[in-house]
Design a protein around this motif. Structure first.
Motif: not given
Length: 626
Positions: A377-378, A404-410
């Motif tokens: 989880k980057p 298969e995981t999703t990133t966290q974006v800001g």
């Protein structure tokens, strides 16, 4: 029969490479022992399939995949079609891949019309290059099997171009394409003699074989000319191997070098930095004559000048617009050329290469490190502008191919927006709200400490040097003190030799990628760096990086043929470890470094080519045929 089966499994292992989103849980650890036991006791594909009908959830899906593998081994095409039809109705698996399997199974049963109908339904959904390449190959194969070589040809070309551009492997593609071309008349071939350099290379190879069919001497000479013009073309794989072609890997003999750079206008400063790097590298090259020409010269005049000079090699232009103009006029078509930028158009010659300080290279390198470390989880932070959004989109697109995981974006709009973006992403604001509520309930002072979310395992900053120096302290104070320290990474944009002379303290612990030329501890050519610092002590960071890039552009000329043909070969330069992919783009692997105790030290971080989801073994996840 044994050879036929081995060949089939090789082909289908590539078709399995169309899977990109296999969602079921990991097999060996998470599936029940009873499901594995049942699978091992089954005798054939049919019995495994029957077992699957009595199971549910992940167990059923795993048994269906095992049945599919066995059906392929047994060449039981009706059962393969049935299994994949059932899998294609399951929301948690890669439906596109299984529909491609359905089309393949139908083709093997001579149900060509049904297979084409399935393939037609997939058009517009082929987002992954692997999906597209195999879709085109299967479509071409169906038309070819029906003795429709003209209808098959465009699909074969599209598959070949996609494979070359994206480094995809499709066994038997080259042989099938070549066999199809040999069914076409010279008139039909001429009508296809357009489009990409890959397509034209195939067509000219087929035409030479037709025109010189009765003269082996003329044919050999024509093929030699073809090899020189289409160096690295996939058609080389269908030609007889001859030792005489080893001299193609010999260094280029460059007597006259022409360099196209901006010598006036807004980009003159960039041109001056590049020129300095080229001149520095030429001190160590035995090139008789080097001519610098302003790349903004009117196109017709520039084309006439290059035609008159007849250079052995061209470096430049720098600006994309000028690369595009010269491509349209075919001025450089038969001249080996190293452009100093990327190119969005169609590559017109396999002797044309593209070298740029492409930030996507660094993003890819960091992504590969994240995957090698097992990060799930980057969190990505970038300015809310065109470049920031482009790099985030690139990271996420590549990440989806391997995880298969999703990133966290800001995204942050400006310096004032950074704290809110960070606290929101780390959910510190929610923690503060909870603390406030507790204090209200007890109506007295409560000892408290904010918590940040615990699932973020890496942070990647894509801001510039000033932005990074503002973001890093915000991150340090907003991560829970009792949580594991989250490693923080950045690109070379975060590093500035000018700013670092006075300000390093706030970056302690930060990892970043950088050109070796910009890291004092990684410079091997100390005299060159010393001379550079003497001549240009206040040079901007971008000028220093362009100097290194231009130096490498000249230094690598002797190796450019080998780099373009030999997989995994690289050149160690001032701008990183350089290699050339099948599209002619020079890819860079940069040095890792870390801020530590107000100093910068080189570090070795684990980075390796990731295995796409569709190729991961059954021990790592639900996958297919090996």
């Amino acid at each position: 029969m044994r050879l036929k089966l081995v060949s089939l499994l090789i082909i289908l292992s590539g078709l399995s490479a169309c899977s990109t989103t296999e969602k079921p849980t990991k097999t060996s650890d998470n599936l029940s022992n009873s499901a594995n036991t049942l699978k091992n006791e089954a005798l054939n594909a049919q019995s495994i399939y029957q077992l699957a009908q009595n199971r549910y959830g992940a167990d059923k899906i795993q048994l269906l995949y095992s049945a599919r593998d066995s059906a392929i081994t047994e060449e039981n095409w009706p059962l393969l079609e049935k299994i994949c039809t059932e899998l294609a109705l399951t929301a948690s698996v890669d439906q596109i891949q299984n529909r491609l399997y359905i089309a393949f199974a139908q083709k093997e049963q001579n149900k060509n019309q049904q297979a084409l109908e399935v393939l037609n339904t997939l058009e517009g959904q082929l987002k992954q290059p692997e999906h597209f390449a195999w879709h085109q190959f299967l479509t071409a194969s169906i038309f070819a099997s029906q003795d429709l070589p003209k209808r098959a040809a465009p699909y074969f070309f599209a598959a070949s171009e996609s494979v070359a551009k994206n480094n995809i492997s499709i066994p038997k593609l080259n042989d099938a394409l070549w066999h199809n071309l040999k069914q076409l008349s010279s008139y039909a071939l001429e009508r296809f003699n357009r489009g990409s350099v890959i397509q034209q290379g195939w067509i000219n190879l087929a035409l030479y074989h037709q025109v010189y069919a009765n003269s082996s001497v003329d044919l050999d000479q024509a093929i030699n000319n073809w090899r020189r013009r289409y160096l690295g073309h996939p058609g080389t794989n269908v030609l007889p191997k001859q030792d005489t072609y080893a001299n193609e890997l010999a260094p280029l003999n460059i007597e006259r070098l022409v360099v196209l750079l901006p010598q006036s206008g807004a980009n003159k400063r960039l041109g001056d930095a590049l020129k300095a790097g080229i001149l520095a590298a030429l001190d160590k090259k035995e090139i008789s004559e080097t001519l610098f020409i302003g790349e903004n010269t009117e196109t017709e005049a520039l084309s006439a000048q290059i035609s008159q000079l007849q250079p052995d090699f061209v470096i430049g232009p720098l600006l994309k617009a000028n690369i595009d103009k010269l491509a349209k006029t075919n001025t450089l078509l038969d001249i080996p050329t190293l452009h100093l930028n990327t190119f969005d158009g169609e590559r017109t010659s396999l002797q044309h290469y593209f070298f740029a300080l492409n930030p996507e290279h660094e993003v890819q390198q960091t992504l590969e490190h994240f995957l090698a470390q097992g990060y799930q989880k980057p969190m990505l932070l970038a300015p809310n502008n065109t470049n920031g959004q482009r790099l985030i989109d690139y990271f996420n697109l590549q990440w989806q191919r391997y995880s298969e995981t999703t990133t966290q974006v800001g995204f942050y709009n400006d310096n004032k927006d950074m704290p809110n973006t960070i606290t929101s992403l780390l959910e510190v604001d929610k923690s503060k709200e909870r603390i406030k509520s507790v204090k209200t309930l007890f109506n007295k002072e409560v000892e408290s400490e904010t918590r940040s979310r615990g699932d973020i395992d890496a942070i990647y900053i894509l801001g510039d040097a000033i932005e990074t120096r503002l973001i890093k302290p915000y991150l340090d104070v907003n991560v829970s003190t009792f949580a594991d320290r989250i490693p923080i990474y950045a690109s070379s944009k975060s590093h500035s030799k000018q700013i670092d002379t006075t300000d390093k303290g706030d970056l302690d612990g930060l990892y970043f990628t950088e050109l070796p030329w910009m890291l004092d501890s990684q410079i091997t050519q100390h005299n060159l760096r010393k001379q550079y610092n003497y001549l240009w002590p206040e040079q901007a960071d971008i000028s220093q990086r362009l100097f290194a890039m231009a130096y490498d552009a000249v230094a690598m000329l002797n190796d450019i043929r080998q780099l373009s043909i030999t997989p995994d070969k690289y050149f160690s330069g001032l701008s990183g470890k350089l290699s050339i992919n099948s599209a002619g783009d020079i890819e860079r692997s940069l040095q890792w470094a870390q801020y530590s105790n107000r100093r910068i030290k080189p570090v070795e971080l684990k980075t390796q080519r990731p295995v796409p989801l569709f190729m991961q073994s059954a021990n790592d996840g639900i996958t297919i045929i090996n």
